[in-house]
Design an enzyme around this catalytic site. Structure first.
Site, PDB file in Angstrom:
ATOM      1  N   HIS A  17       0.792  -0.854  -0.506  1.00  0.00           N
ATOM      2  CA  HIS A  17       0.221  -0.184   0.288  1.00  0.00           C
ATOM      3  C   HIS A  17       1.452   1.462  -0.218  1.00  0.00           C
ATOM      4  O   HIS A  17       0.438   2.151  -0.387  1.00  0.00           O
ATOM      5  CB  HIS A  17      -1.133  -0.170   1.098  1.00  0.00           C
ATOM      6  CG  HIS A  17      -2.183  -0.749   0.869  1.00  0.00           C
ATOM      7  ND1 HIS A  17      -3.392   0.330   0.888  1.00  0.00           N
ATOM      8  CD2 HIS A  17      -2.502  -2.009   0.663  1.00  0.00           C
ATOM      9  CE1 HIS A  17      -4.328  -1.262   0.991  1.00  0.00           C
ATOM     10  NE2 HIS A  17      -3.918  -2.199   0.494  1.00  0.00           N
ATOM     11  N   ASP A 113      -4.116   6.843   2.561  1.00  0.00           N
ATOM     12  CA  ASP A 113      -4.753   5.535   1.575  1.00  0.00           C
ATOM     13  C   ASP A 113      -6.179   5.834   2.147  1.00  0.00           C
ATOM     14  O   ASP A 113      -6.723   5.812   3.257  1.00  0.00           O
ATOM     15  CB  ASP A 113      -4.086   4.609   2.628  1.00  0.00           C
ATOM     16  CG  ASP A 113      -4.301   2.854   2.295  1.00  0.00           C
ATOM     17  OD1 ASP A 113      -3.175   2.192   1.523  1.00  0.00           O
ATOM     18  OD2 ASP A 113      -5.422   2.543   1.709  1.00  0.00           O
ATOM     19  N   HIS A 144     -16.905  -2.320  -3.740  1.00  0.00           N
ATOM     20  CA  HIS A 144     -17.117  -2.026  -2.137  1.00  0.00           C
ATOM     21  C   HIS A 144     -18.221  -0.300  -2.040  1.00  0.00           C
ATOM     22  O   HIS A 144     -19.354  -0.661  -1.422  1.00  0.00           O
ATOM     23  CB  HIS A 144     -15.810  -0.994  -1.361  1.00  0.00           C
ATOM     24  CG  HIS A 144     -14.878  -2.193  -1.559  1.00  0.00           C
ATOM     25  ND1 HIS A 144     -15.383  -3.612  -0.149  1.00  0.00           N
ATOM     26  CD2 HIS A 144     -13.592  -2.689  -1.821  1.00  0.00           C
ATOM     27  CE1 HIS A 144     -14.375  -3.982  -0.541  1.00  0.00           C
ATOM     28  NE2 HIS A 144     -13.184  -4.174  -1.000  1.00  0.00           N
ATOM     29  N   HIS A 344      -1.213 -14.597  -7.186  1.00  0.00           N
ATOM     30  CA  HIS A 344      -2.161 -13.935  -6.031  1.00  0.00           C
ATOM     31  C   HIS A 344      -3.123 -13.206  -7.035  1.00  0.00           C
ATOM     32  O   HIS A 344      -4.369 -12.707  -6.358  1.00  0.00           O
ATOM     33  CB  HIS A 344      -1.669 -14.217  -4.731  1.00  0.00           C
ATOM     34  CG  HIS A 344      -0.559 -12.252  -4.512  1.00  0.00           C
ATOM     35  ND1 HIS A 344       0.189 -12.337  -5.612  1.00  0.00           N
ATOM     36  CD2 HIS A 344      -1.463 -11.462  -4.237  1.00  0.00           C
ATOM     37  CE1 HIS A 344       1.157 -10.701  -5.178  1.00  0.00           C
ATOM     38  NE2 HIS A 344      -0.139 -10.754  -4.148  1.00  0.00           N
TER      39      HIS A 344
HETATM   40  C1  U2F Z   1      -1.203  -6.201  -1.036  1.00  0.00           C
HETATM   41  O1  U2F Z   1      -0.636  -5.992  -2.231  1.00  0.00           O
HETATM   42  P1  U2F Z   1       0.590  -7.645  -1.597  1.00  0.00           P
HETATM   43  O2  U2F Z   1       2.032  -7.287  -1.633  1.00  0.00           O
HETATM   44  O3  U2F Z   1       0.429  -8.675  -2.124  1.00  0.00           O
HETATM   45  O4  U2F Z   1       0.299  -7.472  -4.085  1.00  0.00           O
HETATM   46  P2  U2F Z   1       0.489  -6.195  -4.874  1.00  0.00           P
HETATM   47  O5  U2F Z   1      -0.443  -6.041  -5.173  1.00  0.00           O
HETATM   48  O6  U2F Z   1       0.890  -7.667  -5.967  1.00  0.00           O
HETATM   49  O7  U2F Z   1       2.320  -6.018  -5.232  1.00  0.00           O
HETATM   50  C2  U2F Z   1       3.612  -7.375  -4.637  1.00  0.00           C
HETATM   51  C3  U2F Z   1       4.410  -6.137  -4.486  1.00  0.00           C
HETATM   52  O8  U2F Z   1       5.664  -6.787  -4.103  1.00  0.00           O
HETATM   53  C4  U2F Z   1       6.907  -6.400  -5.163  1.00  0.00           C
HETATM   54  C5  U2F Z   1       6.308  -6.666  -6.555  1.00  0.00           C
HETATM   55  C6  U2F Z   1       4.853  -5.521  -6.373  1.00  0.00           C
HETATM   56  O9  U2F Z   1       5.028  -4.312  -6.990  1.00  0.00           O
HETATM   57  O10 U2F Z   1       6.870  -5.667  -8.067  1.00  0.00           O
HETATM   58  N1  U2F Z   1       7.699  -7.453  -4.839  1.00  0.00           N
HETATM   59  C7  U2F Z   1       9.067  -7.625  -5.896  1.00  0.00           C
HETATM   60  O11 U2F Z   1       9.793  -6.307  -5.783  1.00  0.00           O
HETATM   61  N2  U2F Z   1      10.030  -8.502  -5.058  1.00  0.00           N
HETATM   62  C8  U2F Z   1       9.249 -10.184  -4.943  1.00  0.00           C
HETATM   63  O12 U2F Z   1       9.726 -10.667  -4.941  1.00  0.00           O
HETATM   64  C9  U2F Z   1       7.413  -9.303  -4.785  1.00  0.00           C
HETATM   65  C10 U2F Z   1       7.199  -8.740  -5.121  1.00  0.00           C
HETATM   66  C11 U2F Z   1      -2.779  -6.791  -1.593  1.00  0.00           C
HETATM   67  F1  U2F Z   1      -1.915  -8.194  -0.954  1.00  0.00           F
HETATM   68  C12 U2F Z   1      -3.398  -7.078  -2.675  1.00  0.00           C
HETATM   69  O13 U2F Z   1      -4.700  -7.611  -2.479  1.00  0.00           O
HETATM   70  C13 U2F Z   1      -3.686  -5.150  -3.568  1.00  0.00           C
HETATM   71  O14 U2F Z   1      -4.360  -6.226  -4.694  1.00  0.00           O
HETATM   72  C14 U2F Z   1      -2.570  -4.422  -2.885  1.00  0.00           C
HETATM   73  C15 U2F Z   1      -2.785  -3.639  -3.862  1.00  0.00           C
HETATM   74  O15 U2F Z   1      -4.200  -2.888  -2.551  1.00  0.00           O
HETATM   75  O16 U2F Z   1      -1.493  -4.893  -1.423  1.00  0.00           O
END
Ligand code: U2F
Length: 447
Positions: A17, A113, A144, A344
């Site tokens: 975030h 946020d 939402h 995911h």
């Molecule tokens: C939450 O996000 P997450 O962190 O679970 O997942 P992403 O939105 O896909 O973001 C992952 C980020 O981490 C980086 C990748 C993304 O920018 O490039 N990254 C990395 O650089 N190297 C790695 O080895 C692993 C990841 C939530 F879980 C989601 O459901 C939401 O959509 C999101 C936004 O609100 O937040």
């Protein structure tokens, strides 16, 4: 330098975030050099975000994350979120007062946020604009915004027909109730995050503008609908294309490993974002599928998860697989060797895949991920959802083969390239995202 304007930026320090919020603030700070941006975030999150290339007009400020002081926090991600939300908004109020005292400038706008719904009240009290930043896609925001109607529609539809109870939401006709973010349904034991998101929906009408790291053309129908609901609905991304990341050093050797393969679209990249590790039985199924297909793979996998992989997997696959604890994901996806992304369905990952024309295989877990994954498969046609929503050996083999070797996979690659073109056009100087960005500068008082 004497600043003319002070923007309070309040971050949500979990998942991915704070990083996209900071990316937006960097763009704003570059366009508004006489505005000071106080970026208020937990110390742990700030430590991962701020490096030597700081901007003169962005000040990182730490806010208490709600965890007991003086002892290492050992709880889960969701417990940490709960503690942080309990400490808010008092922690933010205090940090804002300090930022005002030190700079001698009162806050003229709150850019926060969107989860931090109480910022709407804080802005109202101060008589300044509140600009919530929704870090996910417009489809999940829309779901939402329609919470009340969704709940009513489900209650009044017989069980057998509930799957399709959402056809009244513009642009979400292909979505089923099972795809919706679970936080929509509060129930008796609602989690702190679910309560927060529902409060956010109540407070959004107080906002001066709602900002997204997305582009209008990805979901024109949803965009049109949400534009009619908010005074300013501003898609200003994808920021990865609007301001590409600086070059990185290849510490983990991922990029040289990809370069050594020298085969376009041949590698499967795997990552489940910052929060999730799939359960052990699904990790095993994914491993079996990788061993059967033998496509080269690059896996960003946390150290503790490597320990739960099937015995001997690492040794048996080290001639065609590489595993690292953290990967330079945007650069990996941009590498011509990468042909598919097992994900995911987090919004940042999807945007990064679109920016690099890589089709996706989605195994969603929580929050917006099921909805995003449904859109990937059935609206944008840029990937597939794993059969039954979980990794099985046969279902995963099918997805991998489909993306890497079939006409259908080629079509998804073509679709993702077309979507990339639209995203590139959006951030072009006359594109929709650039115009929205100019409007945002106006809304925050920097123009
Ligand atoms: C939450 O996000 P997450 O962190 O679970 O997942 P992403 O939105 O896909 O973001 C992952 C980020 O981490 C980086 C990748 C993304 O920018 O490039 N990254 C990395 O650089 N190297 C790695 O080895 C692993 C990841 C939530 F879980 C989601 O459901 C939401 O959509 C999101 C936004 O609100 O937040």
């Amino acid at each position: 330098m004497a600043f003319k304007l002070h923007i309070g930026v309040l971050a949500f320090p979990f998942g991915t975030h704070a990083a996209p919020l900071l990316a937006l603030v960097r763009r704003l700070a570059a366009s508004a050099p006489d505005a000071l941006f106080s970026f208020i975030n937990s110390a742990a999150s700030n430590a991962t975000l701020f490096n030597a290339t700081a901007f003169d007009n962005i000040r990182a400020r730490d806010v208490w994350d709600g965890a007991p002081r003086g002892e290492p926090f050992t709880g889960s991600h969701f417990e940490a979120v709960g503690l942080f939300l309990e400490a808010s908004p008092g922690n933010f109020e205090m940090a804002i007062r300090e930022a005002e005292r030190e700079s001698g400038l009162e806050i003229g706008c709150l850019l926060t946020d969107a989860f931090l719904w109480f910022s709407g009240d804080m802005a109202e009290k101060r008589g300044v604009p509140w600009v919530p930043f929704w870090t996910a896609a417009s489809c999940s925001l829309s779901s939402h915004v329609y919470t009340d109607q969704i709940v009513r529609a489900i209650e009044s539809t017989e069980k057998a027909k509930q799957e399709k109870a959402l056809s009244f939401i513009p642009g979400l006709e292909m979505v089923t109730t099972a795809d919706l973010p679970p936080e929509i349904f509060l129930g008796n034991n609602a989690s702190p995050l679910a309560i927060t998101i529902n409060k956010m929906v109540e407070h959004l009408p107080k906002s001066t503008a709602v900002v997204l790291n997305s582009f209008e053309e990805i979901d024109p129908i949803i965009t049109k609908d949400l534009k009619s609901k908010f005074p300013n609905f501003l898609n200003v991304g994808p920021s990865i294309l609007a301001s590409p990341a600086a070059a990185i050093s290849d510490e983990t050797g991922c990029l040289s490993w990809l370069g050594g393969l020298n085969r376009p679209n041949s590698v499967v990249y795997i990552s489940f974002g910052t929060v999730i590790t799939p359960p052990e039985n699904e990790l095993a199924a994914l491993c079996e599928a990788l061993e059967t297909c033998r496509f080269p793979f690059l896996w960003s996998i946390k150290d503790h998860a490597v320990k739960s992989l099937p015995n001997g997997f690492v040794d048996r696959t080290n001639s065609f697989g590489k595993m690292v604890a953290w990967a330079p994901q945007p650069q990996i996806l941009a590498h011509e060797s990468v042909g598919a992304f097992v994900t995911h369905g987090g919004w940042n990952s999807i945007l990064e895949s679109i920016a690099s024309c890589v089709p996706l295989i989605c195994r969603p877990f929580f929050g917006d991920q099921k909805l995003n994954s449904r859109m990937v498969q059935d609206s944008w046609g840029i990937g597939v959802l794993v059969e039954g929503g979980v990794f099985t050996k046969s279902g995963t083999i099918e997805c991998l083969k489909e993306l890497m070797t079939t006409e259908k996979g080629a079509k998804m690659r073509e679709n993702v390239s077309l979507l990339r073109k639209k995203a590139v056009a959006a951030v072009d100087s006359q594109g929709s995202s650039s115009k929205n960005f100019d409007k945002l500068l106006e809304v925050i008082g920097a123009r």
